[in-house]
Write a protein that holds these residues in place. Structure first.
Motif, PDB file in Angstrom:
ATOM      1  N   THR A  50      36.293  33.899  33.462  1.00 48.28           N
ATOM      2  CA  THR A  50      37.688  33.507  33.697  1.00 48.28           C
ATOM      3  C   THR A  50      37.978  32.125  33.135  1.00 48.28           C
ATOM      4  O   THR A  50      37.166  31.210  33.260  1.00 48.28           O
ATOM      5  CB  THR A  50      37.994  33.513  35.211  1.00 48.28           C
ATOM      6  OG1 THR A  50      37.698  34.814  35.733  1.00 48.28           O
ATOM      7  CG2 THR A  50      39.454  33.193  35.472  1.00 48.28           C
ATOM      8  N   LEU A  53      33.405  40.260  41.039  1.00 46.79           N
ATOM      9  CA  LEU A  53      34.412  40.974  41.817  1.00 46.79           C
ATOM     10  C   LEU A  53      33.728  42.170  42.468  1.00 46.79           C
ATOM     11  O   LEU A  53      33.287  43.107  41.779  1.00 46.79           O
ATOM     12  CB  LEU A  53      35.562  41.431  40.917  1.00 46.79           C
ATOM     13  CG  LEU A  53      36.721  42.162  41.583  1.00 46.79           C
ATOM     14  CD1 LEU A  53      37.434  41.244  42.578  1.00 46.79           C
ATOM     15  CD2 LEU A  53      37.707  42.658  40.542  1.00 46.79           C
ATOM     16  N   GLY A  71      34.886  46.297  42.326  1.00 44.69           N
ATOM     17  CA  GLY A  71      36.111  46.254  41.534  1.00 44.69           C
ATOM     18  C   GLY A  71      36.543  47.620  41.072  1.00 44.69           C
ATOM     19  O   GLY A  71      37.710  47.965  41.138  1.00 44.69           O
ATOM     20  N   ASP A  86      36.467  41.224  31.686  1.00 44.31           N
ATOM     21  CA  ASP A  86      35.366  41.989  32.272  1.00 44.31           C
ATOM     22  C   ASP A  86      34.178  41.936  31.311  1.00 44.31           C
ATOM     23  O   ASP A  86      34.222  42.480  30.210  1.00 44.31           O
ATOM     24  CB  ASP A  86      35.812  43.436  32.489  1.00 44.31           C
ATOM     25  CG  ASP A  86      34.737  44.262  33.173  1.00 44.31           C
ATOM     26  OD1 ASP A  86      33.634  43.733  33.389  1.00 44.31           O
ATOM     27  OD2 ASP A  86      35.005  45.443  33.494  1.00 44.31           O
ATOM     28  N   GLN A 114      53.525  43.771  43.088  1.00 39.78           N
ATOM     29  CA  GLN A 114      52.604  42.631  43.138  1.00 39.78           C
ATOM     30  C   GLN A 114      53.298  41.304  42.822  1.00 39.78           C
ATOM     31  O   GLN A 114      52.875  40.251  43.298  1.00 39.78           O
ATOM     32  CB  GLN A 114      51.448  42.847  42.147  1.00 39.78           C
ATOM     33  CG  GLN A 114      50.746  44.188  42.279  1.00 39.78           C
ATOM     34  CD  GLN A 114      50.221  44.432  43.676  1.00 39.78           C
ATOM     35  OE1 GLN A 114      49.774  43.504  44.348  1.00 39.78           O
ATOM     36  NE2 GLN A 114      50.283  45.696  44.123  1.00 39.78           N
ATOM     37  N   LEU A 124      41.895  44.673  38.938  1.00 39.32           N
ATOM     38  CA  LEU A 124      41.922  44.501  40.390  1.00 39.32           C
ATOM     39  C   LEU A 124      42.089  45.818  41.134  1.00 39.32           C
ATOM     40  O   LEU A 124      42.132  45.823  42.370  1.00 39.32           O
ATOM     41  CB  LEU A 124      43.061  43.548  40.778  1.00 39.32           C
ATOM     42  CG  LEU A 124      42.964  42.128  40.195  1.00 39.32           C
ATOM     43  CD1 LEU A 124      44.187  41.317  40.594  1.00 39.32           C
ATOM     44  CD2 LEU A 124      41.693  41.436  40.658  1.00 39.32           C
ATOM     45  N   ARG A 132      36.852  40.064  48.252  1.00 31.88           N
ATOM     46  CA  ARG A 132      36.139  40.766  47.175  1.00 31.88           C
ATOM     47  C   ARG A 132      35.618  39.811  46.113  1.00 31.88           C
ATOM     48  O   ARG A 132      34.933  40.232  45.187  1.00 31.88           O
ATOM     49  CB  ARG A 132      37.061  41.786  46.517  1.00 31.88           C
ATOM     50  CG  ARG A 132      37.560  42.874  47.460  1.00 31.88           C
ATOM     51  CD  ARG A 132      38.672  43.667  46.798  1.00 31.88           C
ATOM     52  NE  ARG A 132      38.267  44.169  45.510  1.00 31.88           N
ATOM     53  CZ  ARG A 132      39.121  44.603  44.568  1.00 31.88           C
ATOM     54  NH1 ARG A 132      40.418  44.560  44.803  1.00 31.88           N
ATOM     55  NH2 ARG A 132      38.673  45.052  43.414  1.00 31.88           N
ATOM     56  N   MET A 133      35.933  38.535  46.205  1.00 25.22           N
ATOM     57  CA  MET A 133      35.551  37.575  45.172  1.00 25.22           C
ATOM     58  C   MET A 133      34.359  36.743  45.648  1.00 25.22           C
ATOM     59  O   MET A 133      34.327  36.286  46.794  1.00 25.22           O
ATOM     60  CB  MET A 133      36.725  36.635  44.854  1.00 25.22           C
ATOM     61  CG  MET A 133      37.995  37.329  44.397  1.00 25.22           C
ATOM     62  SD  MET A 133      37.913  37.888  42.692  1.00 25.22           S
ATOM     63  CE  MET A 133      37.824  36.338  41.823  1.00 25.22           C
ATOM     64  N   GLY A 154      45.199  43.480  33.935  1.00 23.67           N
ATOM     65  CA  GLY A 154      44.997  42.814  35.218  1.00 23.67           C
ATOM     66  C   GLY A 154      45.121  43.776  36.380  1.00 23.67           C
ATOM     67  O   GLY A 154      44.358  43.691  37.357  1.00 23.67           O
ATOM     68  N   MET A 202      44.467  38.452  44.620  1.00 22.92           N
ATOM     69  CA  MET A 202      43.058  38.356  44.226  1.00 22.92           C
ATOM     70  C   MET A 202      42.109  38.857  45.317  1.00 22.92           C
ATOM     71  O   MET A 202      40.961  39.200  45.033  1.00 22.92           O
ATOM     72  CB  MET A 202      42.712  36.895  43.884  1.00 22.92           C
ATOM     73  CG  MET A 202      43.478  36.336  42.700  1.00 22.92           C
ATOM     74  SD  MET A 202      43.186  37.281  41.205  1.00 22.92           S
ATOM     75  CE  MET A 202      44.255  36.428  40.048  1.00 22.92           C
ATOM     76  N   ASP A 203      42.547  38.915  46.575  1.00 22.41           N
ATOM     77  CA  ASP A 203      41.756  39.436  47.686  1.00 22.41           C
ATOM     78  C   ASP A 203      40.416  38.684  47.792  1.00 22.41           C
ATOM     79  O   ASP A 203      39.380  39.102  47.270  1.00 22.41           O
ATOM     80  CB  ASP A 203      41.499  40.937  47.522  1.00 22.41           C
ATOM     81  CG  ASP A 203      40.954  41.548  48.817  1.00 22.41           C
ATOM     82  OD1 ASP A 203      40.765  40.787  49.785  1.00 22.41           O
ATOM     83  OD2 ASP A 203      40.735  42.768  48.846  1.00 22.41           O
TER      84      ASP A 203
END
Length: 747
Positions: A460, A447, A450, A481, A402, A394, A415-416, A390, A411-412
């Motif tokens: 996911t 992502l 990434g 991924d 974290q 990320l 960027r998603m 993970g 997760m920001d």
């Protein structure tokens, strides 16, 4: 040596048996002589003064008479004492038997005692008899002893008048004095005998009580109230010297004064004064011992703070003191049991903690070595765990930094995005949706940047973490991924599309030449004609495969084109059945139409032909030679969208009703090998073949049913099947009639 009968090999503790063995190996040869020596040895000094007092009360002055009287008193004393000793020996015999048994069964191992282990315990009847003797002897024997002293001088007084007939009769005053004298002897002997025997036998009683306790026996013996005993003994301690002195005074005043009165009274007063402390000392020792034991045990518990390896308190007397000792023993037993349970609980807790730590370490190692990224959060959405994959997924470093952050921060969201390019909001994050109770399975995401400056495609899954009562405690997300897989699928689709296009031309040439030869040559030999027909059929098969490959490529890219025109479904089915009947002459292929109204549908005829070709080809392939293949078309009310996938639409609409509208229902039934039940759920998957590596593996690419389902769905219909292994299968599909057909997808 006396050996009891019926000895059992019940093991008892070293501590309890050591007490009994130590009692047996006392310095004197036997336990009973020691008791007798102490008891009658202490009595002897006082018994020598009693005859003098008796003669003084009788007023005997003649030395010759005194000598004869003293001889008689001595003889009676010897007889009395011998009888008392015999009685005491008889009463103490069970204790002596237990002592001898202990001496005969020592706990030895080499040069000393075993630190652990037990000895052969004596029979229960021997223990109970010894306990009765130890508890009952002091009071019962003291009573007999006291009565013997009270009655001893009655025959002496009677004999006095035979020895001295000229002696004046006893008057009232002298008679009262003699009665008080007898009462004084009884009151003096009772506490003296009881205190001496109680002091001497209480250790034996205590040892026997511990032995009986370890054997699980209820300690026998009569119980006497401590308060009553103290009242009686206290009264005796008060009555004895008072009666003694009153008797002396009355005896001296009954006759004219004699010389030496003051000296006599002084001597007898000293006897009375010294006798009481001796009795009190023995009595106090007997009563103080148990209290000291109780105090010692309680003090040990307080000082050590634990109850392990504590000795139990002996029960010396069957009274309130004995009940107190028994209560303390029971309390210590319960404390030890609680201590053992607590130690066992702590040991089990420590073991469980170690197991939990080991399992946590194992789980951490497993999670860190997973290819998928794993994330977990609490009920508030704060991250509680993420694995190494993970972090890499990320592009983060430092796991500890974290943990504790909110999910949307880690997760920001910038960027998603979704696969269609839409950015994610917080409520659309899989983990946040899982916190709301939703379960997400294989959802695709992108992502941005990434890693390596390119987009990463994720697949996911997320689910809530629930307690036993169903409350949501947190959520867990697993992200994989799949960038390389998607790129590989894209390359594969491109290869299939290019390869299919390249095969189109040579197949068309081969088929064209075969047809030209068949049409323009009338005098071909039969074998060559069959060869050309086989080439034609092979070209058709290759062409269908090429069409399927092109179609599956278009489905994968979502660019499959479906045209729209009026199609007579009945005529289309007839052509398909005729074609199969020619190529599969060994099967009986039949078409039946159960429809009164026209079966004209709005559809793409080529796509429907592909669907029919796939279903008929499977029916022929998996049916035995000579098997029947039935094709049926009917018109039925359109089933609602919520109807089950595996059902007959006509039957469904008849039983449950539906909204107005009609659809054509086509079914293809065979009597072949059927589909195994555990594989039926995957039958419409791409490249899935239910009979791979079985005796019914007849080849194929596993794409016909996948394409059939997609094409029927694009026409607004449904497809399903019914199958039973070794009994055949029936495939159904529906197409809306022309007046009910929705606009088809023209992509």
């Amino acid at each position: 040596m006396l050996q009891p009968v019926g000895v059992t090999d019940v093991a008892i503790s070293r501590a309890a048996w050591f007490r009994v063995w130590n009692l047996g190996r006392a310095r004197t040869p036997s336990f009973t002589p020691r008791v007798v020596a102490y008891a009658f040895g202490i009595e002897l000094p006082y018994s020598l003064l009693v005859p003098v007092a008796h003669l003084r009360l009788l007023g005997v002055v003649d030395s010759h008479v005194q000598a004869r009287m003293l001889g008689l008193i001595g003889l009676l004393y010897i007889v009395k004492t011998a009888g008392l000793i015999a009685l005491l020996v008889h009463m103490l015999r069970p204790i002596e038997r237990l002592r001898r048994y202990a001496v005969g069964h020592p706990l030895r191992s080499g040069a000393g005692f075993e630190e652990t282990g037990g000895g052969a315990a004596p029979p229960e009847d021997l223990i109970l008899a010894a306990a009765n003797a130890a508890y009952d002897t002091p009071l019962s024997f003291a009573t007999v002893w006291s009565v013997s002293w009270a009655l001893l001088y009655l025959p002496v007084t009677v004999a006095f008048y035979f020895i001295a007939p000229d002696q004046a009769p006893i008057g009232v005053q002298r008679g009262v004095a003699l009665a008080l004298f007898a009462l004084a002897l009884f009151a003096a002997a009772l506490p003296l005998a009881y205190s001496i025997l109680g002091r001497l036998l209480s250790p034996a009683a205590g040892v026997i009580s511990l032995l009986a306790r370890e054997r699980g026996l209820s300690v026998p013996g009569k119980g006497y109230s401590l308060a009553v005993r103290l009242v009686i003994l206290g009264a005796c301690l008060a009555i004895a010297p008072t009666s003694w002195m009153a008797a002396m005074v009355l005896g001296e005043t009954a006759v004219p004064a004699r010389p030496g009165l003051n000296l006599t009274l002084a001597i007898f007063s000293m006897v009375a004064v010294t006798w009481a402390p001796v009795c009190a000392g023995f009595l106090a020792g007997a009563l103080a011992g148990p209290f000291q034991q109780v105090a010692a045990v309680i003090q040990t518990i307080v000082q050590r703070g634990e109850v392990d390896r504590l000795e139990r308190i002996p029960v010396y007397f069957k009274d309130e003191i004995g009940a107190l000792a028994g209560g303390v023993n029971a309390m210590v037993d319960r404390l030890e049991e609680s201590s053992r349970r607590m130690r066992s609980y702590l040991a089990e807790r420590e073991r469980l903690l170690q197991d939990a730590a080991q399992r946590a370490a194992q789980l951490g190692a497993v999670l860190d070595n997973l290819v998928e990224g794993v994330f977990a959060c609490d009920r508030q959405g704060r991250l509680t765990m993420l694995n190494a994959s993970g972090l890499r997924l990320l592009g983060l470093s430092g796991r500890s930094g974290q943990v504790g952050r909110m999910v949307e921060e880690v997760m920001d969201l910038s960027r998603m995005r979704h696969t269609d390019g839409r950015p994610f909001t917080r409520d659309e994050l899989p983990m946040v949706r899982a916190l709301a109770g939703e379960t997400i399975v294989q959802e695709e995401q992108v992502l941005a940047n990434g890693r390596a400056g390119r987009d990463v495609f994720l697949r996911t899954s997320a689910a809530p973490i629930r307690s036993e009562n169903g409350a949501i405690l947190g959520a867990v997300t697993v992200a994989r991924d799949v960038t390389e897989l998607m790129e590989l699928d894209l390359v594969k689709d491109q290869f299939i599309r290019v390869g299919a296009h390249e095969l189109k031309t040579p197949v068309a040439i081969m088929k064209g030449y075969a047809l030209a030869l068949l049409r323009n040559t009338n005098d071909l030999p039969a074998p060559r004609r069959k060869m050309l027909e086989a080439i034609d059929r092979g070209a058709d098969r290759i062409n269908r495969i090429v069409d399927d490959l092109l179609a599956i490529s278009q489905v994968s890219l979502d660019v499959l084109h479906v045209s729209e025109e009026d199609v007579d479904l009945r005529e289309l089915l007839k052509q398909a059945v005729d074609g199969v009947a020619k190529s599969a002459s060994r099967h009986r292929v039949r078409l039946s139409v159960d429809a009164e109204r026209p079966t004209v549908v709005r559809a793409d005829p080529e796509r429907l032909r592909q669907v029919l070709a796939s279903l008929l080809d499977n029916a022929v392939k998996y049916s035995p030679d000579g098997g029947d293949i039935d094709v049926r078309v009917a018109v039925a009310e359109r089933a609602p969208a919520s109807s089950p996938s595996l059902c007959d639409a006509a039957l469904f609409s008849q039983r449950h009703g539906s909204s107005p509208g009609f659809e054509a229902v086509v079914s293809v039934r065979d009597q072949g090998v059927g589909i195994p039940a555990h594989k039926q759920a995957r039958i419409f998957e791409r490249f899935f073949r239910a009979h791979t590596d079985t005796r019914h593996d007849y080849g194929g690419m596993g794409i016909g049913l996948f394409l059939a389902k997609d094409m029927i769905a694009r026409h607004g219909g449904r497809i399903w099947f019914e199958s039973e292994e070794d009994k055949g299968s029936t495939f159904y599909f529906t197409v809306p009639l022309r007046s009910e057909a929705p606009a088809v997808d023209r992509r």
